[in-house]
Structures are given as C-alpha cells and as structure tokens.
Design a protein around this motif. Structure first.
Motif, PDB file in Angstrom:
ATOM      1  N   PRO A 195       0.797  -1.232   0.000  1.00 12.97           N
ATOM      2  CA  PRO A 195       0.000   0.000   0.000  1.00 12.97           C
ATOM      3  C   PRO A 195       0.826   1.277   0.000  1.00 12.97           C
ATOM      4  CG  PRO A 195      -0.380  -1.300   2.000  1.00 12.97           C
ATOM      5  CD  PRO A 195       0.464  -2.139   1.103  1.00 12.97           C
ATOM      6  N   ALA A 196       2.067   1.223   0.431  1.00 11.03           N
ATOM      7  CA  ALA A 196       2.873   2.453   0.443  1.00 11.03           C
ATOM      8  C   ALA A 196       3.306   2.872  -0.966  1.00 11.03           C
ATOM      9  CB  ALA A 196       4.102   2.281   1.337  1.00 11.03           C
ATOM     10  N   LYS A 197       2.883   2.093  -1.935  1.00  7.85           N
ATOM     11  CA  LYS A 197       3.114   2.478  -3.331  1.00  7.85           C
ATOM     12  C   LYS A 197       1.799   2.736  -4.057  1.00  7.85           C
ATOM     13  CE  LYS A 197       7.343   0.390  -5.250  1.00  7.85           C
ATOM     14  NZ  LYS A 197       7.766  -0.412  -6.402  1.00  7.85           N
ATOM     15  N   GLY A 286       5.294   6.821  -4.052  1.00 12.85           N
ATOM     16  CA  GLY A 286       5.008   6.969  -2.631  1.00 12.85           C
ATOM     17  C   GLY A 286       6.272   6.811  -1.817  1.00 12.85           C
ATOM     18  N   SER A 287       6.446   5.612  -1.240  1.00 14.54           N
ATOM     19  CA  SER A 287       7.551   5.409  -0.294  1.00 14.54           C
ATOM     20  C   SER A 287       8.898   5.147  -0.967  1.00 14.54           C
ATOM     21  CB  SER A 287       7.223   4.232   0.624  1.00 14.54           C
ATOM     22  OG  SER A 287       7.275   3.007  -0.097  1.00 14.54           O
ATOM     23  N   THR A 288       8.899   4.978  -2.271  1.00 11.44           N
ATOM     24  CA  THR A 288      10.154   4.620  -2.938  1.00 11.44           C
ATOM     25  C   THR A 288      10.801   5.839  -3.605  1.00 11.44           C
ATOM     26  OG1 THR A 288       8.798   3.858  -4.791  1.00 11.44           O
ATOM     27  CG2 THR A 288       9.613   2.178  -3.267  1.00 11.44           C
ATOM     28  N   ALA A 306       7.353  14.149  -1.794  1.00 13.35           N
ATOM     29  CA  ALA A 306       8.134  13.452  -0.778  1.00 13.35           C
ATOM     30  C   ALA A 306       8.181  14.250   0.524  1.00 13.35           C
ATOM     31  CB  ALA A 306       9.544  13.220  -1.303  1.00 13.35           C
ATOM     32  N   PRO A 307       7.560  13.741   1.584  1.00 12.06           N
ATOM     33  CA  PRO A 307       7.745  14.375   2.889  1.00 12.06           C
ATOM     34  C   PRO A 307       9.138  14.050   3.427  1.00 12.06           C
ATOM     35  CG  PRO A 307       6.333  12.436   3.090  1.00 12.06           C
ATOM     36  CD  PRO A 307       6.701  12.557   1.644  1.00 12.06           C
ATOM     37  N   VAL A 308       9.485  14.586   4.579  1.00 11.62           N
ATOM     38  CA  VAL A 308      10.856  14.383   5.085  1.00 11.62           C
ATOM     39  C   VAL A 308      11.177  12.913   5.327  1.00 11.62           C
ATOM     40  CG1 VAL A 308      11.244  16.644   6.106  1.00 11.62           C
ATOM     41  CG2 VAL A 308      10.014  14.914   7.407  1.00 11.62           C
ATOM     42  N   CYS A 309      10.133  12.110   5.540  1.00 10.69           N
ATOM     43  CA  CYS A 309      10.375  10.684   5.816  1.00 10.69           C
ATOM     44  C   CYS A 309      10.640   9.881   4.534  1.00 10.69           C
ATOM     45  CB  CYS A 309       9.177  10.094   6.552  1.00 10.69           C
ATOM     46  SG  CYS A 309       7.603  10.582   5.824  1.00 10.69           S
ATOM     47  N   ALA A 310      10.489  10.486   3.368  1.00  9.67           N
ATOM     48  CA  ALA A 310      10.629   9.746   2.102  1.00  9.67           C
ATOM     49  C   ALA A 310      12.042   9.898   1.529  1.00  9.67           C
ATOM     50  CB  ALA A 310       9.616  10.266   1.088  1.00  9.67           C
ATOM     51  N   PRO A 311      12.555   8.942   0.814  1.00  7.27           N
ATOM     52  CA  PRO A 311      11.944   7.625   0.618  1.00  7.27           C
ATOM     53  C   PRO A 311      12.269   6.702   1.794  1.00  7.27           C
ATOM     54  CG  PRO A 311      13.985   7.761  -0.639  1.00  7.27           C
ATOM     55  CD  PRO A 311      13.817   9.084   0.058  1.00  7.27           C
ATOM     56  N   CYS A 312      11.285   5.967   2.247  1.00  7.20           N
ATOM     57  CA  CYS A 312      11.516   5.037   3.370  1.00  7.20           C
ATOM     58  C   CYS A 312      11.561   3.596   2.874  1.00  7.20           C
ATOM     59  CB  CYS A 312      10.434   5.200   4.425  1.00  7.20           C
ATOM     60  SG  CYS A 312       8.818   4.596   3.873  1.00  7.20           S
ATOM     61  N   PHE A 313      11.078   3.357   1.658  1.00  8.90           N
ATOM     62  CA  PHE A 313      11.050   2.033   1.016  1.00  8.90           C
ATOM     63  C   PHE A 313      10.187   1.029   1.780  1.00  8.90           C
ATOM     64  CE2 PHE A 313      14.987   4.022  -0.453  1.00  8.90           C
ATOM     65  CZ  PHE A 313      14.819   3.925  -1.821  1.00  8.90           C
ATOM     66  N   ARG A 314       9.297   1.546   2.656  1.00  9.51           N
ATOM     67  CA  ARG A 314       8.424   0.634   3.393  1.00  9.51           C
ATOM     68  C   ARG A 314       7.259   0.207   2.509  1.00  9.51           C
ATOM     69  NH1 ARG A 314       9.290   3.868   8.298  1.00  9.51           N
ATOM     70  NH2 ARG A 314      10.847   2.703   9.472  1.00  9.51           N
ATOM     71  N   ARG A 315       6.737  -0.984   2.793  1.00  6.38           N
ATOM     72  CA  ARG A 315       5.555  -1.466   2.062  1.00  6.38           C
ATOM     73  C   ARG A 315       4.276  -0.911   2.680  1.00  6.38           C
ATOM     74  NH1 ARG A 315       7.031  -6.176  -1.030  1.00  6.38           N
ATOM     75  NH2 ARG A 315       9.207  -6.631  -0.651  1.00  6.38           N
ATOM     76  N   THR A 316       4.302  -0.711   3.969  1.00  5.77           N
ATOM     77  CA  THR A 316       3.155  -0.121   4.667  1.00  5.77           C
ATOM     78  C   THR A 316       3.668   1.049   5.494  1.00  5.77           C
ATOM     79  OG1 THR A 316       3.463  -1.614   6.526  1.00  5.77           O
ATOM     80  CG2 THR A 316       1.889  -2.318   4.839  1.00  5.77           C
ATOM     81  N   CYS A 317       2.731   1.905   5.913  1.00  2.00           N
ATOM     82  CA  CYS A 317       3.137   3.124   6.621  1.00  2.00           C
ATOM     83  C   CYS A 317       2.461   3.191   7.982  1.00  2.00           C
ATOM     84  CB  CYS A 317       2.749   4.332   5.781  1.00  2.00           C
ATOM     85  SG  CYS A 317       3.182   5.902   6.550  1.00  2.00           S
ATOM     86  N   ARG A 318       3.232   3.636   8.979  1.00  3.42           N
ATOM     87  CA  ARG A 318       2.637   3.743  10.309  1.00  3.42           C
ATOM     88  C   ARG A 318       2.201   5.167  10.620  1.00  3.42           C
ATOM     89  NH1 ARG A 318       7.238   1.029  13.716  1.00  3.42           N
ATOM     90  NH2 ARG A 318       8.276   0.923  11.710  1.00  3.42           N
ATOM     91  N   ILE A 319       2.461   6.098   9.700  1.00  2.39           N
ATOM     92  CA  ILE A 319       2.146   7.497  10.018  1.00  2.39           C
ATOM     93  C   ILE A 319       1.192   8.128   9.010  1.00  2.39           C
ATOM     94  CG2 ILE A 319       4.306   7.840  11.299  1.00  2.39           C
ATOM     95  CD1 ILE A 319       5.352   9.358   8.810  1.00  2.39           C
ATOM     96  N   GLY A 320       0.438   7.295   8.293  1.00  2.18           N
ATOM     97  CA  GLY A 320      -0.666   7.867   7.512  1.00  2.18           C
ATOM     98  C   GLY A 320      -0.445   8.085   6.028  1.00  2.18           C
ATOM     99  N   TYR A 321       0.583   7.497   5.461  1.00  3.99           N
ATOM    100  CA  TYR A 321       0.785   7.552   3.998  1.00  3.99           C
ATOM    101  C   TYR A 321       0.778   8.985   3.456  1.00  3.99           C
ATOM    102  CZ  TYR A 321      -0.151   2.541   4.301  1.00  3.99           C
ATOM    103  OH  TYR A 321      -0.096   1.208   4.633  1.00  3.99           O
ATOM    104  N   ARG A 322       1.421   9.871   4.178  1.00  3.43           N
ATOM    105  CA  ARG A 322       1.426  11.277   3.774  1.00  3.43           C
ATOM    106  C   ARG A 322       1.985  11.454   2.351  1.00  3.43           C
ATOM    107  NH1 ARG A 322      -1.115  15.444   3.581  1.00  3.43           N
ATOM    108  NH2 ARG A 322       0.011  17.379   3.365  1.00  3.43           N
ATOM    109  N   CYS A 323       2.970  10.634   1.997  1.00  2.00           N
ATOM    110  CA  CYS A 323       3.598  10.758   0.669  1.00  2.00           C
ATOM    111  C   CYS A 323       2.577  10.551  -0.447  1.00  2.00           C
ATOM    112  CB  CYS A 323       4.757   9.765   0.525  1.00  2.00           C
ATOM    113  SG  CYS A 323       4.292   8.057   0.868  1.00  2.00           S
ATOM    114  N   LEU A 324       1.518   9.772  -0.171  1.00  2.00           N
ATOM    115  CA  LEU A 324       0.509   9.496  -1.198  1.00  2.00           C
ATOM    116  C   LEU A 324      -0.712  10.398  -1.052  1.00  2.00           C
ATOM    117  CD1 LEU A 324       0.787   5.605  -1.185  1.00  2.00           C
ATOM    118  CD2 LEU A 324       1.391   7.113  -3.074  1.00  2.00           C
TER     119      LEU A 324
END
Ligand code: SF4
Length: 343
Positions: A195-197, A286-288, A306-324
């Motif tokens: 989902p992080a993509k 998203g995360s990539t 890209a928010p400051v947390c990107a890219p995190c390369f995570r498949r899921t997000c714990r902080i609300g998928y802000r990048c998407l």
C-alpha cells in the motif's frame, strides 16, 4: 577494459552471460546495459537468464542471442548451470544482488564474473562492485556501470517494441471492446509491493472520470491479483470503463500501452512497461525513490510529494501515507498534459 572475448583484437567473439532480475521493472531498467553491451561487443554471443516472459518481451530489441529461462524454485537450476557451462561463457554480468545469483554465475564456469558486492558473495565474483547508496545513481546507471569493464557505455535507448502478434491481439481486443481507432487512457492503480506504493483507488477513479470526460476510453489494467481493485476503479469511473487486470499477458499489455493516449500508474511494472514503449506515462511515487527507479522513456512524468520521511522504502506506513495522500488529482491531471497526453 577486460578481455571478454577469446580474441579481443577481433572486437568480440566471446560468449557473454547476463543474469537479469526476476522483476519486470528491473529488467526494463537493464535495457540500457543490454544495448550498450551489444554496441561494445557486436560479435559477442549474448545469453540472458531471466523469467521466460520477460526475455520474450526483450526479443525485438535484438540485444540477446540466447534466451535462457530461469527455472522455478526447485526445478532445473543445476541443469541450466550445467548447460551454460558447456556453452563456456567468457564473462558473466550478474544484476541481482543475491548470493544465489553470484553462485549461479560461478557454477557456469565464466572466468570473469561481475556483480555488486555484498551478501557474502564477493568471493564468487572476480569483479565485485561497491554499490552506491540507493538513489545516488539511477538503477539503470548502476547496471550500466557493471558493464563498464566490458566496454559498455551510455547511448541511445530505442522504444520497446511489442511483438507483432501482440500488437495484433491488442488491436483485436480494442476492436472487440468497441474502442477500434478510438483514443484511450490506461490506469494502473495496483502495485504488488504494498500500500505504500498505491495512490488511493478513488483518486484514480476521479482521474479516470476526468479523462473519460475528454472523450477517452478508460482501461484499468494490472495483474490477476489486482483484478478486484481494477474492477472497483472501473465501476467508479463508469461510462464503459474496462477492467482488464488478469486478462492480459505482458506482450498484449505492451501492445495496449504503445497505443495509449496516456498511462497513469503507481510505481509498478506496468509503469515501466508503458514508459518503455514511448507512451506518455505519469508515475505516482510513494515510499520509494524516483531518483533510483523512475521508469525510462521519452515521455515520462513523475509525481512525487516526498515528505521528510521519504523515501523510506516501506511497504506499509505507520504514520498515515502522507507521501501518497499529498498527491492531488489536479496535480496528476497536469502531469498528464506535461507528459504529452493526447487529451
Ligand atoms: S513513512 Fe513517509 S515515505 Fe514512508 S510510507 Fe509513510 S509517509 Fe510515505
């Protein structure tokens, strides 16, 4: 430059083995390397190892002389290594970073083995390369660098040509679905990674309605696992939008991509496929990292907030998928125009 051939003075009569990735996107990002090797060693015989469907997709490029399908787990890898050993490769370029792929190259008996360092595999390679940090260099550039010792250098990249029979099947499908000669858009709301993509399905649907409002047919595409998602998006677009997920093989999908007015996809294999054919392609990241793996093509536009947390390369997000969630429909719509969409 290394001597990849038995007779370097003749400009290349060697046998070069290239172990490709098993992923569609990564294989398409290896096209610059394959073309560069062909230019550098025009007389060499090049064998590529990878999934059969991906090798078939590369056929029209004429960069590969011998396609060797990578067997499923548990079936035939030793046989394949034995067969290639009998072929006597003079050099092997190993693109996947796994230990098993380096071991495979070693098992083929290639005296020159080039690949990325890591995963305890350096001893299996004669030329282990230190990989740059993710995103410092585009992945296609990383692959190209592996071919450097063999003389590979950057150069033009032609559009990927779908097989002729796939083009015919694409035309036949469009005709059957009432889209013969009509402009259409492709939406790719899936991404196997996670989902992080994946940009929200309802935003894809809103974009689809806007495209349909400009007179475009809408094809919602993806793999079989994404069928339900694509059916839902097509239903929300309405107006005869078609969900084709799971009904298309790679060749047919390439044929459909080649003719699209625009494709809008997440960072997925479908995005790479569309971009490679030269179609206007908008890719939502998203995360990539788009700096690392943006699809290659002449009419690609990337949308990434890209928010400051990107890219995190995570498949899921714990902080609300802000990048998407930060990517608005209007922004993607504008990117369609910038990509040269015929809307
Ligand atoms: S941590 Fe940041 S970059 Fe990663 S998925 Fe979440 S919002 Fe996106």
């Amino acid at each position: 430059m290394l001597p990849p051939t038995e007779d370097p003075e003749r400009g290349g009569t060697g046998r070069l083995l290239v172990r490709l990735s098993n992923w569609l996107g990564d294989v398409l990002l290896a096209r610059p390397l394959l073309h560069a090797l062909r230019r550098a060693l025009p007389e060499a015989e090049v064998a590529a190892v990878g999934p059969a469907a991906l090798l078939e997709l590369l056929r029209a490029d004429r960069t590969i002389d011998r396609a060797e399908a990578w067997p499923a787990p548990g079936g035939g890898r030793e046989d394949l290594a034995r067969r290639l050993r009998a072929w006597r490769p003079t050099a092997a370029v190993v693109l996947p970073p796994s230990f098993s792929s380096a071991l495979f190259a070693w098992q083929t008996g290639a005296p020159v083995r080039i690949g990325f360092r890591g995963e305890w595999r350096d001893a299996l390679l004669t030329h282990p390369f230190l990989r740059p940090a993710r995103g410092e260099l585009h992945l296609s550039g990383e692959y190209l660098a592996l071919g450097g010792p063999l003389g590979a250098a950057a150069g033009p990249l032609p559009a990927l040509e779908p097989p002729p029979e796939a083009r015919e099947r694409a035309a036949e499908l469009l005709s059957r679905r009432g889209l013969k000669g009509a402009p259409y858009a492709i939406l790719g709301p899936g991404a196997s990674y996670g989902p992080a993509k994946r940009w929200a399905a309802e935003r894809f649907a809103a974009l689809g309605r806007a495209l349909a409002g400009r007179g475009l047919g809408v094809l919602v595409c993806g793999n079989g696992a994404e069928r339900e998602l694509c059916l839902n998006v097509a239903a929300e677009v309405g107006g005869g939008a078609l969900a084709l997920a799971g009904e298309t093989d790679l060749g047919l999908q390439a044929g459909l991509c080649e003719g699209t007015a625009v494709a809008v996809c997440n960072d997925s294999g479908l995005a790479h496929l569309s971009a490679s054919t030269g179609a206007p392609t908008v890719v939502i990241f998203g995360s990539t990292s788009s700096a690392w793996t943006a699809p290659l093509g002449p009419r690609v536009r990337i949308v990434q907030r890209a928010p400051v947390c990107a890219p995190c390369f995570r498949r899921t997000c714990r902080i609300g998928y802000r990048c998407l969630t930060a990517v608005e429909v209007g922004e993607v719509w504008r990117a369609c125009a910038e990509a040269g969409a015929a809307t």
